[in-house]
Design an enzyme around this catalytic site. Structure first.
Site, PDB file in Angstrom:
ATOM      1  N   TYR A 163       5.795  -2.203   7.368  1.00 54.52           N
ATOM      2  CA  TYR A 163       5.520  -1.095   6.453  1.00 54.52           C
ATOM      3  C   TYR A 163       4.152  -1.280   5.778  1.00 54.52           C
ATOM      4  O   TYR A 163       3.351  -0.344   5.687  1.00 54.52           O
ATOM      5  CB  TYR A 163       6.636  -1.047   5.420  1.00 54.52           C
ATOM      6  CG  TYR A 163       6.587   0.070   4.418  1.00 54.52           C
ATOM      7  CD1 TYR A 163       6.945   1.371   4.778  1.00 54.52           C
ATOM      8  CD2 TYR A 163       6.218  -0.167   3.099  1.00 54.52           C
ATOM      9  CE1 TYR A 163       6.927   2.401   3.843  1.00 54.52           C
ATOM     10  CE2 TYR A 163       6.199   0.855   2.163  1.00 54.52           C
ATOM     11  CZ  TYR A 163       6.562   2.137   2.541  1.00 54.52           C
ATOM     12  OH  TYR A 163       6.536   3.143   1.609  1.00 54.52           O
ATOM     13  N   LYS A 167       0.903   1.119   5.985  1.00 57.42           N
ATOM     14  CA  LYS A 167       0.420   1.768   4.769  1.00 57.42           C
ATOM     15  C   LYS A 167      -1.025   1.395   4.449  1.00 57.42           C
ATOM     16  O   LYS A 167      -1.779   2.215   3.909  1.00 57.42           O
ATOM     17  CB  LYS A 167       1.340   1.423   3.599  1.00 57.42           C
ATOM     18  CG  LYS A 167       2.728   2.062   3.698  1.00 57.42           C
ATOM     19  CD  LYS A 167       2.642   3.563   3.927  1.00 57.42           C
ATOM     20  CE  LYS A 167       3.976   4.259   3.769  1.00 57.42           C
ATOM     21  NZ  LYS A 167       3.886   5.711   4.050  1.00 57.42           N
TER      22      LYS A 167
END
Length: 296
Positions: A163, A167
């Site tokens: 993640y 991001k």
């Protein structure tokens, strides 16, 4: 008149949480909205009619909206999101890339499939939908694109290597697209949000029910930042953090460093390491002007 009156906005992952809040806010201000959501779980499994429910909610309030239930990870599905906007409303003005999933584990225990899947949804999915919207905005000299980043990538967070990588990748994609879109009034920015949603409720240690967000963690308190980043006077290559009604800017800073010449060695660098590492006089880097400048 609202900045968004008559504009056509796509919001991915808009079946609940942040995306739903963004979609409702655009519609309330006169935008025509494409509500995209596969309707799967926070882990990316399954499908449902979440997008239909939000689109109907907008129409019930006398707004204009359609649902699209394609996956952003599928290139044809991503294309269908933009195609549906053009077919129903004639164009695309605003794209908010919000769709995402989680597969949290420490890097030691994470499989490569779990790593790839999260990057597919967040980073590649964002790139796919943006790719199909880009020429429309570019040709008409107006477009606003938001990529959803996270402090998990910008600053790091245990158990979120997949993640976090995706991001932080949003910032790199933003910087390049902001440069490429500048001559055609296509402005590209990042949102770094924090709110109580289905996804954040699934993070180990979370102690709230997403269906009843605690005071100050309502997704609606993030949405003002999205509206600003999509407005007529929006900046570009800018990252805004929004959480609980608090808004701030995140920037990349660089120091002056030191020039040691073309014969520099490792030992030379070590001798001057304090000058290399000192950030006491660092300044913000502006990707649009390709230079360092004092933060304002």
């Amino acid at each position: 008149m609202s900045d968004f009156e008559g504009k056509v906005a796509i919001v991915t992952g808009a079946g609940g949480g942040l995306g739903r809040s963004h979609a409702l806010a655009f519609a309330e201000r006169g935008a025509k909205v494409v509500v995209n959501d596969l309707g799967g779980s926070v882990h990316g499994d399954g499908a449902s009619d979440m997008a239909d429910a939000v689109a109907e909610e907008i129409r019930a309030a006398r707004g204009a909206a359609i649902a699209n239930k394609a996956s952003v990870t599928d290139r044809e599905g991503a294309k269908s999101i933009v195609d549906d906007a053009v077919s129903e409303f004639g164009t695309v003005d605003i794209l908010v890339n919000n769709a995402g999933i989680l597969r949290d584990k420490s890097f030691k225990n994470m499989t490569l499939d779990e790593f790839d899947l999260v990057l597919d949804v967040h980073l590649r999915g964002t790139a796919y939908v943006t790719k199909f919207a880009w020429p429309i905005m570019y040709e008409k000299n107006w477009g606003r694109i938001v990529l959803t980043s996270s402090t998990s990538g910008i600053f790091g967070n245990f158990g979120q290597s997949n993640y976090g990588a995706a991001k932080m990748g949003m910032l790199g994609l933003m910087n390049v697209l902001a440069i490429e879109g500048a001559s055609h009034n296509v402005r590209v920015n990042c949102l770094s949000p924090a709110a109580a949603t289905r996804m954040t409720a699934s993070v180990p240690g979370a102690q709230f029910d997403a269906s009843s967000p605690p005071p100050g963690m309502n997704p609606g308190l993030v949405t003002p930042a999205v509206l600003y980043l999509c407005s007529e006077d929006a900046p570009s290559a800018t990252t805004v953090h929004a959480s609980g009604g608090r808004f701030s800017r995140i920037q990349t800073f660089t120091n002056e460093g030191i020039t040691l010449g073309t014969e520099a060695t490792y030992e030379d660098m070590l001798d001057n390491i304090n000058d290399v590492m000192d950030m006491s006089d660092a300044t913000a880097f502006d990707p649009l002007n390709r230079r360092r400048r004092r933060a304002s």
